[in-house]
Design a protein around this motif. Sequence first.
Motif, short mmCIF file in Angstrom:
data_model
loop_
_atom_site.label_atom_id
_atom_site.label_comp_id
_atom_site.label_asym_id
_atom_site.label_seq_id
_atom_site.Cartn_x
_atom_site.Cartn_y
_atom_site.Cartn_z
N ALA A 67 0.80 -1.05 0.07
CA ALA A 67 0.00 -0.10 0.00
C ALA A 67 0.82 1.49 0.03
O ALA A 67 0.43 2.39 -0.44
CB ALA A 67 -0.93 0.00 1.08
N ASP A 68 2.01 1.21 0.48
CA ASP A 68 2.86 2.42 0.67
C ASP A 68 4.05 2.41 -0.44
O ASP A 68 4.87 3.26 -0.55
CB ASP A 68 3.74 2.22 1.95
N GLY A 69 3.76 1.60 -1.51
CA GLY A 69 4.22 1.55 -2.71
C GLY A 69 5.31 0.51 -2.67
O GLY A 69 6.05 0.32 -3.63
N HIS A 146 1.61 3.54 7.46
CA HIS A 146 1.44 4.52 6.41
C HIS A 146 0.11 5.11 6.19
O HIS A 146 -0.58 4.24 6.60
CB HIS A 146 2.35 3.98 4.92
N ASP A 148 -1.80 5.29 3.62
CA ASP A 148 -2.36 4.43 2.59
C ASP A 148 -2.77 3.06 3.33
O ASP A 148 -3.79 2.61 3.11
CB ASP A 148 -1.52 4.11 1.39
N GLU A 149 -1.84 2.66 4.18
CA GLU A 149 -1.87 1.35 4.69
C GLU A 149 -3.32 1.40 5.89
O GLU A 149 -4.05 0.43 5.69
CB GLU A 149 -0.63 0.85 5.75
N ARG A 150 -3.19 2.48 6.51
CA ARG A 150 -4.26 2.66 7.54
C ARG A 150 -5.63 2.92 7.06
O ARG A 150 -6.64 2.13 7.25
CB ARG A 150 -3.95 4.05 8.49
#
Length: 208
Positions: A67-69, A146, A148-150
């Motif tokens: 999710a964080d790339g 991150h 995006d993870e959350r």
Amino acid sequence: MVFGRILGTLFGASLAGGIGAILGFYLGYQFDKGLNAHMGKAPQATHELQRVFFETAFAVMGHIAKADGRVNEQEIHAARRIMEQLQLNESQKLEAMRQFNLGKEFDFQLDVALKQLHLATQGYWPLLRLFVELQFQTAYADGPLHPDERERLEYMGRALGLSSMIIQQMDARFRAEHSFNRHEHAHQHSQWHHHQSHHRQHQQQEQN
């Protein structure tokens, strides 16, 4: 069915070592009793539930990790550690990693995976909660979440029927555990350096 006992031992060990594992095993036993009452005891149904749960768990781990790339070594190590704790054999580990890699793909369909899981569990809330906790545990393996993870973890929890309050409580617990482990590691590292410095001073005094 020993499904809950496997998962309970896993979470107990991750939280409090050997004593936690024993407690987790007992809680898992109680969990299995409730799951049997909810799902029935048909061996075929049990096998299918376990297959869908674990395949989805590792696929979503890969999805959240990406999710964080990028996926880093801590996240891969966390997934492998869970495989060891679940006592997967070599073929099962290969399948788990295959699912993890599938979850990393750009076209991975999270909604489809979650719907299949919800269908397989028949909406059994305690098992769905364990699934989300497993994802939080893995997501915190490489440090604070991150954004995006959350976001994806919160979305996943809501999609599986968990309330926002439950998700926030999970997040707060794993965040606190991560902070404690980080401070404990820093303390141990500082003690080691202090011991090494004291040892060098003692050697210098003996040489003089």
